[in-house]
Design a protein around this motif. Structure first.
Motif, PDB file in Angstrom:
ATOM      1  N   ALA A 105       0.605   4.125  -4.317  1.00 45.59           N
ATOM      2  CA  ALA A 105       0.861   5.291  -3.472  1.00 45.59           C
ATOM      3  C   ALA A 105       2.324   5.718  -3.553  1.00 45.59           C
ATOM      4  O   ALA A 105       2.641   6.903  -3.391  1.00 45.59           O
ATOM      5  CB  ALA A 105       0.478   4.976  -2.026  1.00 45.59           C
ATOM      6  N   ILE A 139       0.565   1.221  -0.888  1.00 42.57           N
ATOM      7  CA  ILE A 139      -0.189   1.008   0.348  1.00 42.57           C
ATOM      8  C   ILE A 139       0.145  -0.367   0.921  1.00 42.57           C
ATOM      9  O   ILE A 139       0.371  -1.324   0.176  1.00 42.57           O
ATOM     10  CB  ILE A 139      -1.709   1.139   0.090  1.00 42.57           C
ATOM     11  CG1 ILE A 139      -2.479   1.272   1.399  1.00 42.57           C
ATOM     12  CG2 ILE A 139      -2.229  -0.032  -0.717  1.00 42.57           C
ATOM     13  CD1 ILE A 139      -3.931   1.690   1.208  1.00 42.57           C
ATOM     14  N   SER A 193       6.502   0.202  -2.156  1.00 39.06           N
ATOM     15  CA  SER A 193       5.561  -0.744  -2.772  1.00 39.06           C
ATOM     16  C   SER A 193       4.118  -0.278  -2.608  1.00 39.06           C
ATOM     17  O   SER A 193       3.192  -1.048  -2.841  1.00 39.06           O
ATOM     18  CB  SER A 193       5.741  -2.132  -2.150  1.00 39.06           C
ATOM     19  OG  SER A 193       5.453  -2.078  -0.766  1.00 39.06           O
TER      20      SER A 193
END
Ligand code: ACO
Length: 272
Positions: free
Chosen positions: A136, A74, A72
């Motif tokens: 990310a 950062i 999911s």
């Protein structure tokens, strides 16, 4: 207990990672399924450490997430007061005035090291993506050479929607794969790309049913291992460099690489 590569198991687990090495194949797993494998600065530093200490025998690295999501992105607590347990978030440091531009640059460069090594020519990296790969997480998948997606995969470059830019080395592969216009559309709308669309956009080499993901990755890894290591490394280097070269330069690079291969093969034949 020490993990392969000399990394303390507890340190990796605390960073949300697990490393297992079997023969020539390393598997790096994100192991915070209860947080959908959200990652922190410490996760990226640990990832960089995994790259720096990876056994020389490893040829293939599979990156995967435990549970229903790849990642999911950062850990959003990094942006909240109090941050993440055991870590001083950049936001806190900026708010306290204790991080200047040079320090921020160095900190982000350190995080990027967690992603950069996945392009190394001596290894081939495969992202096995099920469920969400956000921010990310999407950039981590983009850092790998190849992506195998489960049909429930959902990719999203969420950063601009949160007031940020994608800064974990994902913008380059995204543009290389889908072109600057589509990359702009994906980032500036922060919309979610389904597995089917990801295949169309060349963001996935392969899309399989969720139950088949592990087997599909195993098959791919077996096929990659069947090609001699040195030839694979030299070819990867050649292909990775191709977009930045003219045809003439690429032709010269092919000749150099082939001369290297032929010399090595002749030496091997002479040794018997
Ligand atoms: N950071 C911190 N905690 C998270 C994150 C995250 N990125 N993602 C999920 N969690 C937590 C949730 O808060 C929840 O915690 P709780 O059980 O204490 O309530 C738990 O993980 C499970 O999350 P759910 O939302 O219940 O799981 P679901 O499967 O329904 O949804 C999804 C998953 C889509 C990933 C959703 O959690 C989400 O949108 N997360 C935020 C994604 C995000 O914006 N990431 C930042 C991108 S930008 C960047 O990476 C730089």
């Amino acid at each position: 207990m020490a993990e392969p590569g000399g990394i303390a198991e507890g340190d990796l687990e605390a960073a949300g990672l697990r490393l297992s090495v079997t023969g020539e194949v390393a598997t790096v797993s994100l192991v915070r399924p209860e947080r959908r494998n959200a990652m922190t600065g410490r996760t990226w530093e640990a990832l960089a450490h995994v790259g720096q200490t990876l056994s020389e025998s490893v040829r293939i690295v599979v990156v995967k997430g435990e549970g229903s999501s790849f990642s999911s992105g950062i850990d959003l607590n990094m942006f909240r007061p109090g941050g993440v347990e055991g870590e001083t978030s950049l936001m806190d440091r900026i708010a306290r005035g204790s991080a200047d531009d040079a320090e921020l640059d160095a900190a982000i460069a350190g995080y990027q090291e967690g992603f950069r090594w996945l392009r190394r020519p001596d290894i081939v990296t495969v992202a096995a993506v099920r469920g969400h790969a956000i921010g990310a997480g999407f950039q981590l998948a983009l850092s790998c050479d190849l992506r195998v997606l489960a049909d429930d995969a959902q990719l999203c470059m969420k950063e601009p929607a949160l007031g940020l830019v994608p800064d974990l080395t994902g913008t380059k592969p995204l543009v290389d794969l889908v072109g600057p216009n589509r990359a702009m559309e994906l980032c500036l709308t922060a919309r979610t790309v389904s597995a089917a669309e990801a295949r169309e956009l060349r963001l996935a080499e392969l899309v399989v049913e969720g139950a088949e993901l592990d087997a599909a990755v195993d098959d791919l890894v077996a096929a990659l291992l069947a090609v001699p290591r040195e030839a694979a490394s030299a070819t990867k280097e050649l292909l990775r460099g191709a977009p930045g070269r003219t045809l003439e330069e690429q032709a010269a690079a092919e000749r150099r690489a082939q001369a290297g291969r032929l010399t090595a093969m002749a030496a091997q034949a002479a040794r018997g």
